[in-house]
Design a protein around this motif. Sequence first.
Motif, PDB file in Angstrom:
ATOM      1  N   ASP A   1       0.831  -1.201   0.000  1.00 50.06           N
ATOM      2  CA  ASP A   1       0.000   0.000   0.000  1.00 50.06           C
ATOM      3  C   ASP A   1       0.868   1.255   0.000  1.00 50.06           C
ATOM      4  OD1 ASP A   1      -2.576   1.420   0.321  1.00 50.06           O
ATOM      5  OD2 ASP A   1      -1.806   1.919   2.301  1.00 50.06           O
ATOM      6  N   ALA A   2       1.942   1.232   0.779  1.00 51.26           N
ATOM      7  CA  ALA A   2       2.856   2.382   0.821  1.00 51.26           C
ATOM      8  C   ALA A   2       3.548   2.563  -0.530  1.00 51.26           C
ATOM      9  CB  ALA A   2       3.889   2.196   1.926  1.00 51.26           C
ATOM     10  N   TRP A   3       4.059   1.482  -1.111  1.00 53.20           N
ATOM     11  CA  TRP A   3       4.808   1.574  -2.368  1.00 53.20           C
ATOM     12  C   TRP A   3       3.946   2.090  -3.520  1.00 53.20           C
ATOM     13  CZ3 TRP A   3       6.708  -4.202  -1.979  1.00 53.20           C
ATOM     14  CH2 TRP A   3       7.516  -4.330  -0.844  1.00 53.20           C
ATOM     15  N   VAL A   4       2.742   1.523  -3.627  1.00 53.04           N
ATOM     16  CA  VAL A   4       1.896   1.799  -4.799  1.00 53.04           C
ATOM     17  C   VAL A   4       0.988   3.004  -4.588  1.00 53.04           C
ATOM     18  CG1 VAL A   4       0.128   0.851  -6.349  1.00 53.04           C
ATOM     19  CG2 VAL A   4       1.972  -0.624  -5.491  1.00 53.04           C
ATOM     20  N   THR A   5       0.272   3.030  -3.466  1.00 54.18           N
ATOM     21  CA  THR A   5      -0.746   4.057  -3.251  1.00 54.18           C
ATOM     22  C   THR A   5      -0.161   5.353  -2.694  1.00 54.18           C
ATOM     23  OG1 THR A   5      -2.370   2.309  -2.807  1.00 54.18           O
ATOM     24  CG2 THR A   5      -2.958   4.548  -2.145  1.00 54.18           C
ATOM     25  N   GLN A   6       0.689   5.232  -1.679  1.00 53.78           N
ATOM     26  CA  GLN A   6       1.196   6.436  -1.014  1.00 53.78           C
ATOM     27  C   GLN A   6       2.409   7.035  -1.736  1.00 53.78           C
ATOM     28  OE1 GLN A   6       1.679   5.767   3.270  1.00 53.78           O
ATOM     29  NE2 GLN A   6       0.161   4.141   3.178  1.00 53.78           N
ATOM     30  N   TRP A   7       3.365   6.195  -2.125  1.00 50.96           N
ATOM     31  CA  TRP A   7       4.593   6.699  -2.744  1.00 50.96           C
ATOM     32  C   TRP A   7       4.518   6.699  -4.266  1.00 50.96           C
ATOM     33  CZ3 TRP A   7       8.228   3.267   0.757  1.00 50.96           C
ATOM     34  CH2 TRP A   7       8.124   3.714   2.073  1.00 50.96           C
ATOM     35  N   ALA A   8       3.502   6.059  -4.825  1.00 49.82           N
ATOM     36  CA  ALA A   8       3.238   6.071  -6.279  1.00 49.82           C
ATOM     37  C   ALA A   8       4.399   5.550  -7.114  1.00 49.82           C
ATOM     38  CB  ALA A   8       2.861   7.490  -6.720  1.00 49.82           C
ATOM     39  N   PHE A   9       5.041   4.473  -6.667  1.00 50.08           N
ATOM     40  CA  PHE A   9       6.093   3.865  -7.465  1.00 50.08           C
ATOM     41  C   PHE A   9       5.484   3.060  -8.612  1.00 50.08           C
ATOM     42  CE2 PHE A   9       9.039   4.393  -3.777  1.00 50.08           C
ATOM     43  CZ  PHE A   9      10.036   5.063  -4.472  1.00 50.08           C
ATOM     44  N   SER A  10       6.138   3.104  -9.753  1.00 52.43           N
ATOM     45  CA  SER A  10       5.682   2.361 -10.920  1.00 52.43           C
ATOM     46  C   SER A  10       6.069   0.886 -10.773  1.00 52.43           C
ATOM     47  CB  SER A  10       6.332   2.928 -12.183  1.00 52.43           C
ATOM     48  OG  SER A  10       7.732   2.673 -12.168  1.00 52.43           O
TER      49      SER A  10
END
Length: 225
Positions: free
Chosen positions: A132-141
């Motif tokens: 959730d942090a990687w994709v949603t919060q930090w918006a990493f591809s």
Amino acid sequence: LSRPQKPDSRFVAKRIGESTEISCLMQSAQQILGRLISGGESATLLMIHDDFGLPCDVIVMLLQYAVSVGKANMRYIEKTAMNWADEEIITHEKAEEKLQRLTERRQSWRVVEQAVGMPHRAPSSREEAFADAWVTQWAFSPDMIREAYDRNVDATGKFSASYMNRILERWHKNGISTPKQAADEDAERVAHRSAKIADAKAEKEKKLTFDIDEYERTSINDTKE
């Protein structure tokens, strides 16, 4: 919330007979779960309503969610209901917001699975929070998640969400969002490390030269005496 005592079957039957709302809840539960519910399950649902304070419509939403994620067992439903009560999710609107966040977390984990080529499985709570942090919060591809995964496997030989999180958290703090930026950071870190090693070597040689000169001066003075 502390775990309250579940009502006995006589009290459950009494509440169902007295309250149309409770009666409808039990019927809805059977329809959603696709089976008859036991007396113990009915007692759990009544406890969630009466003691945890969740309204019937919120309980129905919780039941539907549990079925959608393949966790339609009363143990999971009771535990989740207790968490919702702790978070004061006691209105239809708050329940919708909570379910939206839970859906985003599940989708984030799916992005991670696809990015690293992992077979689909249920994540641990910790893995789901990381995703959730990687994709949603930090918006990493997906490319950056794959880059972090490759580095993780090169270093540890296996998937480690904690190790990947350390990589991605550093990139997030340093504003690194593309593989090229990550490669540039690597080159800069290698150059910095090489410079430190060179400085340490030069300092060591300088100290060695000083020690030799001092020794020679001392030896000369000792000879004169």
